[in-house]
Write a protein that holds these residues in place. Structure first.
Motif, short mmCIF file in Angstrom:
data_model
loop_
_atom_site.label_atom_id
_atom_site.label_comp_id
_atom_site.label_asym_id
_atom_site.label_seq_id
_atom_site.Cartn_x
_atom_site.Cartn_y
_atom_site.Cartn_z
N TYR A 78 0.81 -1.23 0.00
CA TYR A 78 0.00 0.00 0.00
C TYR A 78 0.84 1.28 0.00
CZ TYR A 78 -3.45 -3.39 1.64
OH TYR A 78 -4.26 -4.49 1.76
N GLY A 79 2.14 1.17 0.03
CA GLY A 79 2.98 2.36 0.08
C GLY A 79 2.96 3.14 -1.22
N HIS A 120 -5.72 9.01 -2.76
CA HIS A 120 -6.74 8.49 -3.66
C HIS A 120 -6.38 7.10 -4.20
CE1 HIS A 120 -8.53 12.48 -3.62
NE2 HIS A 120 -7.34 12.98 -3.89
N GLY A 121 -5.64 6.34 -3.43
CA GLY A 121 -5.31 5.00 -3.88
C GLY A 121 -6.53 4.08 -3.91
N ASN A 122 -6.57 3.20 -4.89
CA ASN A 122 -7.68 2.26 -5.01
C ASN A 122 -7.12 0.91 -5.45
OD1 ASN A 122 -7.06 2.72 -7.70
ND2 ASN A 122 -8.80 4.11 -8.02
N LEU A 136 -3.02 -2.60 -7.95
CA LEU A 136 -2.70 -3.70 -8.86
C LEU A 136 -1.58 -3.29 -9.83
CD1 LEU A 136 -3.34 -6.53 -9.90
CD2 LEU A 136 -5.08 -5.50 -11.38
N MET A 137 -1.63 -2.03 -10.29
CA MET A 137 -0.57 -1.56 -11.18
C MET A 137 0.77 -1.50 -10.45
SD MET A 137 -1.87 -1.14 -14.15
CE MET A 137 -2.87 -2.61 -13.80
N LYS A 138 0.75 -1.09 -9.19
CA LYS A 138 1.99 -1.06 -8.43
C LYS A 138 2.58 -2.45 -8.26
CE LYS A 138 3.90 -0.10 -3.90
NZ LYS A 138 3.67 0.32 -2.50
#
Length: 235
Positions: free
Chosen positions: A203-204, A209-211, A216-218
């Motif tokens: 989650y870093g 506005h992370g979703n 998934l892209m990260k």
């Protein structure tokens, strides 16, 4: 001392001697006229109240606390009496509040508690059914996207609580162990480092506005960088 006046006497015996006239013209030792008079005079001197520091110490002694033996006289402060027939407004409003608000609320609350005591309800952690991940959703399936997003947000909240609980355990261990925290709290410190690294990897750097899609892209970019690093190391 002017002439023609007798010098005042400074001698205790001469002052209290029988037939003393106030002057020291004749200095003679005190001799009681009889044994009975001497006994009375000696008792008077022995039981006389002390003077000087002894008197101050006696006056500073506390009073006797035996109230039955030494009863305190009644107070002279007059009792305040009401001089008006108008009732006290504070007591009036307290009585009104008690009968209008407090009594009905207490009655309803006690009735609810009696009903709940008959039908006890046990609370458990709510468990949600796992839904397909965002990578498993088909194109244009917006319901799957919504469920995957909600599941991702719940998983992030659970991971945040896990990190917080491990951090609290480490803080409690440090508070308990004191100077020996580096030896006795090594396991908690290692566990906190592991869960923090796992949370940061997932989650870093997502921002406010992370979703689920950006997460998934990260993960995809991190996987590609790891494969590229392994390929470079093997060459």
């Amino acid at each position: 001392m002017p002439r023609g006046r007798a010098r005042p006497c400074r001698d205790y015996n001469s002052q209290h001697a029988p037939g003393h006239s106030g002057a020291c013209a004749e200095r003679r030792p005190l001799t009681p006229p009889s044994p009975a008079a001497g006994a009375v005079w000696g008792a008077a001197i022995f039981f006389a109240p002390p003077a000087g520091p002894a008197a101050a110490a006696t006056a500073a002694m506390p009073e006797d606390s035996d109230w039955e033996a030494y009863k305190v006289p009644p107070t002279r402060t007059p009792v305040s009496e009401r001089t008006t027939s108008v009732p006290n407004p504070v007591a009036f409003f307290q009585t009104v509040f008690n009968y209008v608000v407090d009594t009905p609320v207490t009655f309803v609350r006690e009735w609810i508690e009696r009903q709940q005591a008959k039908n006890k309800y046990y609370y458990y952690h709510q468990k949600f059914r796992r839904v397909p991940d965002l990578s498993e959703c088909l194109e244009g399936d917006y319901l799957c996207f919504f469920e995957a997003e909600a599941q991702w947000r719940r998983d992030r909240m659970v991971d945040q609580e896990i990190v917080e609980i491990v951090r609290e355990r480490l803080g409690a261990c440090k508070q308990r162990e004191g100077p020996n925290q580096f030896q006795n709290c090594a396991k908690e410190a290692e566990l906190l480092a592991q869960v923090t690294k796992a949370y940061q990897d997932r989650y870093g750097d997502l921002g406010v506005h992370g979703n689920a899609r950006t997460c998934l892209m990260k993960q995809k970019h991190r996987m590609m960088e790891e494969r590229k690093a392994q390929a470079n190391a093997s060459q």
